[in-house]
Design an enzyme around this catalytic site. Structure first.
Site, PDB file in Angstrom:
ATOM      1  N   ALA A  61       0.838  -1.202   0.000  1.00  7.19           N
ATOM      2  CA  ALA A  61       0.000   0.000   0.000  1.00  7.19           C
ATOM      3  C   ALA A  61       0.868   1.245   0.000  1.00  7.19           C
ATOM      4  O   ALA A  61       2.015   1.208   0.450  1.00  7.19           O
ATOM      5  CB  ALA A  61      -0.892   0.006   1.240  1.00  7.19           C
ATOM      6  N   GLY A  63       0.935   4.630   1.792  1.00 11.99           N
ATOM      7  CA  GLY A  63       0.338   5.362   2.917  1.00 11.99           C
ATOM      8  C   GLY A  63       0.527   6.854   2.723  1.00 11.99           C
ATOM      9  O   GLY A  63       0.990   7.300   1.662  1.00 11.99           O
ATOM     10  N   THR A  64       0.168   7.617   3.740  1.00 13.38           N
ATOM     11  CA  THR A  64       0.263   9.072   3.645  1.00 13.38           C
ATOM     12  C   THR A  64       1.713   9.516   3.496  1.00 13.38           C
ATOM     13  O   THR A  64       2.016  10.425   2.726  1.00 13.38           O
ATOM     14  CB  THR A  64      -0.341   9.717   4.910  1.00 13.38           C
ATOM     15  OG1 THR A  64      -1.528   9.010   5.248  1.00 13.38           O
ATOM     16  CG2 THR A  64      -0.649  11.173   4.701  1.00 13.38           C
ATOM     17  N   VAL A  68       4.295   0.909   1.935  1.00 13.66           N
ATOM     18  CA  VAL A  68       4.402  -0.304   2.744  1.00 13.66           C
ATOM     19  C   VAL A  68       4.671  -1.472   1.794  1.00 13.66           C
ATOM     20  O   VAL A  68       3.941  -1.666   0.819  1.00 13.66           O
ATOM     21  CB  VAL A  68       3.108  -0.548   3.563  1.00 13.66           C
ATOM     22  CG1 VAL A  68       3.270  -1.786   4.448  1.00 13.66           C
ATOM     23  CG2 VAL A  68       2.767   0.666   4.422  1.00 13.66           C
ATOM     24  N   ASP A 198      -5.205   7.433  17.696  1.00  7.04           N
ATOM     25  CA  ASP A 198      -5.830   7.321  16.377  1.00  7.04           C
ATOM     26  C   ASP A 198      -6.423   5.922  16.208  1.00  7.04           C
ATOM     27  O   ASP A 198      -6.146   5.228  15.233  1.00  7.04           O
ATOM     28  CB  ASP A 198      -4.808   7.642  15.277  1.00  7.04           C
ATOM     29  CG  ASP A 198      -5.473   7.978  13.944  1.00  7.04           C
ATOM     30  OD1 ASP A 198      -6.711   8.168  13.919  1.00  7.04           O
ATOM     31  OD2 ASP A 198      -4.762   8.034  12.916  1.00  7.04           O
TER      32      ASP A 198
HETATM   33  N1  LIG Z   1       2.105  -5.196   9.251  1.00  8.35           N
HETATM   34  C1  LIG Z   1       1.386  -5.123   8.140  1.00  8.35           C
HETATM   35  N2  LIG Z   1       1.035  -6.234   7.481  1.00  8.35           N
HETATM   36  C2  LIG Z   1       0.282  -6.161   6.361  1.00  8.35           C
HETATM   37  N3  LIG Z   1      -0.152  -5.013   5.814  1.00  8.35           N
HETATM   38  C3  LIG Z   1       0.167  -3.874   6.421  1.00  8.35           C
HETATM   39  C4  LIG Z   1       0.959  -3.854   7.606  1.00  8.35           C
HETATM   40  N4  LIG Z   1       1.108  -2.577   8.003  1.00  8.35           N
HETATM   41  C5  LIG Z   1       0.453  -1.825   7.119  1.00  8.35           C
HETATM   42  N5  LIG Z   1      -0.118  -2.586   6.158  1.00  8.35           N
HETATM   43  C6  LIG Z   1      -0.933  -2.114   5.015  1.00  8.35           C
HETATM   44  O1  LIG Z   1      -0.469  -0.847   4.609  1.00  8.35           O
HETATM   45  C7  LIG Z   1      -1.512   0.135   4.727  1.00  8.35           C
HETATM   46  C8  LIG Z   1      -0.939   1.477   5.160  1.00  8.35           C
HETATM   47  O2  LIG Z   1      -0.207   1.276   6.367  1.00  8.35           O
HETATM   48  P1  LIG Z   1      -0.031   2.382   7.445  1.00  8.35           P
HETATM   49  O3  LIG Z   1      -1.393   2.700   7.928  1.00  8.35           O
HETATM   50  O4  LIG Z   1       0.926   1.956   8.449  1.00  8.35           O
HETATM   51  O5  LIG Z   1       0.589   3.561   6.619  1.00  8.35           O
HETATM   52  P2  LIG Z   1       0.382   5.083   6.888  1.00  8.35           P
HETATM   53  O6  LIG Z   1       1.329   5.812   6.035  1.00  8.35           O
HETATM   54  O7  LIG Z   1       0.449   5.299   8.356  1.00  8.35           O
HETATM   55  O8  LIG Z   1      -1.074   5.297   6.401  1.00  8.35           O
HETATM   56  P3  LIG Z   1      -2.081   6.334   6.981  1.00  8.35           P
HETATM   57  O9  LIG Z   1      -1.303   7.368   7.714  1.00  8.35           O
HETATM   58  O10 LIG Z   1      -2.747   6.817   5.751  1.00  8.35           O
HETATM   59  O11 LIG Z   1      -2.979   5.544   7.905  1.00  8.35           O
HETATM   60  C9  LIG Z   1      -2.485  -0.479   5.725  1.00  8.35           C
HETATM   61  O12 LIG Z   1      -3.773   0.009   5.520  1.00  8.35           O
HETATM   62  C10 LIG Z   1      -2.379  -1.955   5.416  1.00  8.35           C
HETATM   63  O13 LIG Z   1      -3.185  -2.273   4.304  1.00  8.35           O
END
Ligand SMILES: Nc1ncnc2c1ncn2[C@@H]1O[C@H](COP(=O)(O)OP(=O)(O)OP(=O)(O)O)[C@@H](O)[C@H]1O
Length: 381
Positions: A61, A63-64, A68, A198
């Site tokens: 994915a 993320g912001t 990932v 959050d």
């Molecule tokens: N440990 C993990 N195992 C599998 N998938 C994961 C894991 N961590 C994150 N993901 C996937 O990656 C996506 C984004 O992860 P994460 O929420 O940590 O990123 P972010 O940059 O903090 O996103 P946001 O700030 O938009 O919530 C999650 O919605 C999930 O689908």
């Protein structure tokens, strides 16, 4: 041997030392060090990952703040979150802020060890170069990237799971199992004086056995001794406690509020406040009173238009369906009480959920079987 000079005993006369050649020698050695890119040794943190052992497989994915990846590390199935510092376009101040937030996330996460918290494997603070190119060849790690390595959870987010079951709904037993997992994880965080800030179903991940694991410690903080040291709108609209929305001091009870909303979402397999706009939600969840809506929650033009607008706040909460067992409905209401001190501690919530009787089945009535007029009739907060 008699007469031989022992170099240890040799004395140098200061005026005879050839400083120029010593300087040249030193420079030669330093050049050698730089050209071989030998880094100056610094204390290595216990959680520092060896980047050469990360084997990236594919992007999970975006993320912001980064990407990932699914990867393996030391033969472990892991997810690697790499910060991209705003795609390289971020201003230096923004980069510094992101770096500080990332450090905070690692500082909180690396100490945690609980079955309902995503397991932290390690991190890199961007202190060593990454020479890794992902398998698809299109993307590559920025050199000196910051990344966090955590256990890989194949079940996706709880939000995705609820959406998949939106029509069918979940059996009460499953509702309680998911809610207990989340409440135990939060209770553990609170005993460690960590406030997640959050809590929402997008930040909860599922393993292969449908166990819930709390993830994303990007805004988590160690709870302040003095509540007035914790202010600022952090979290996600719809899950944010009234005191957070109001910019008032808050404590771990803001997580209890968000838990109440998640519990509703798990039971109903639905989204809270799907039809309300951003402004409507933020003004509606706060206690009934005439107040100035003067906080800028997100940089949205819609919100900016409403700055300093006077709004009536309505203490709005999601409507609890009539089919919901009263034991569960009571937990929701207690958790999302407008006053933080009236909300239970998470360890009490665990006990209340453990006491819910699931032996007679129950659970939200599926959409096609619901007597449409009553099931979602509002009962108030
Ligand atoms: N440990 C993990 N195992 C599998 N998938 C994961 C894991 N961590 C994150 N993901 C996937 O990656 C996506 C984004 O992860 P994460 O929420 O940590 O990123 P972010 O940059 O903090 O996103 P946001 O700030 O938009 O919530 C999650 O919605 C999930 O689908």
């Amino acid at each position: 041997m008699k007469g031989a000079i022992n170099t240890k005993d040799m004395m140098y006369r200061a005026d005879k030392i050839d400083l120029k050649s010593l300087d040249m020698l030193l420079e030669k050695h330093l050049n050698l060090v730089w050209s071989k890119n030998i880094e100056i040794q610094r204390p290595v943190e216990a959680w520092e990952v060896d980047l050469s052992k990360i084997d990236l497989r594919y992007v999970i994915a975006h993320g912001t703040y980064g990407t990932v990846y699914r990867a393996t590390y030391d033969n472990k199935d892991v997810a690697v979150k790499v910060l991209d510092w705003g795609g390289g376009n971020a201003a230096p101040a923004e980069t510094t802020a992101m770096q500080a937030a990332f450090k905070q996330e690692v500082a909180v996460w690396h100490k945690l060890d609980h079955p309902n918290v995503t397991k932290f494997v390690g991190a890199s603070m961007g202190t060593s170069n990454l020479m890794i190119t992902p398998a698809d060849g299109h993307d590559s790690f920025p050199s000196r990237a910051c990344c966090v390595v955590v256990e890989y959870l194949p079940g996706g987010t709880l939000k995705q799971y609820l959406i998949r079951n939106r029509r069918k709904k979940l059996a009460l037993k499953v509702v309680i199992q998911l809610a207990l997992d989340l409440s135990r994880g939060l209770s553990y965080l609170h005993t460690r004086k960590i406030v997640h800030r959050d809590v929402k179903t997008e930040n909860l991940l599922l393993d292969a056995h449908r166990n819930v694991k709390i993830a994303d410690f990007g805004v988590a903080r160690v709870e302040a001794w003095n509540p007035s040291d914790m202010t600022g709108e952090t979290g996600t609209l719809g899950y944010m406690a009234p005191e957070v929305l109001n910019g008032k001091p808050y404590n771990r009870k803001c997580d209890v509020y968000s838990f109440g909303i998640c519990l509703w979402e798990i039971y109903c397999c639905d989204m809270p406040f799907p039809d309300l706009s951003f402004v409507q939600v933020s003004s509606a969840v706060v206690q009934e009173s005439l107040c100035m809506c003067s906080l800028l929650y997100v940089p949205s033009p819609l919100w900016e238009l409403k700055l300093d607008m006077v709004v009536y706040r309505q203490n709005l909460r999601p409507a609890i369906p009539r089919c919901c067992p009263s034991s569960l409905a009571n937990i929701m209401r207690k958790c999302w009480d407008a006053k933080p001190k009236n909300r239970p501690e998470m360890e009490d919530v665990v006990r209340m959920l453990e006491a819910v009787n699931t032996s007679k089945g129950g659970g939200m009535i599926p959409e096609d079987k619901a007597p449409s007029c009553f099931c979602l009739a509002p009962r108030g907060p």
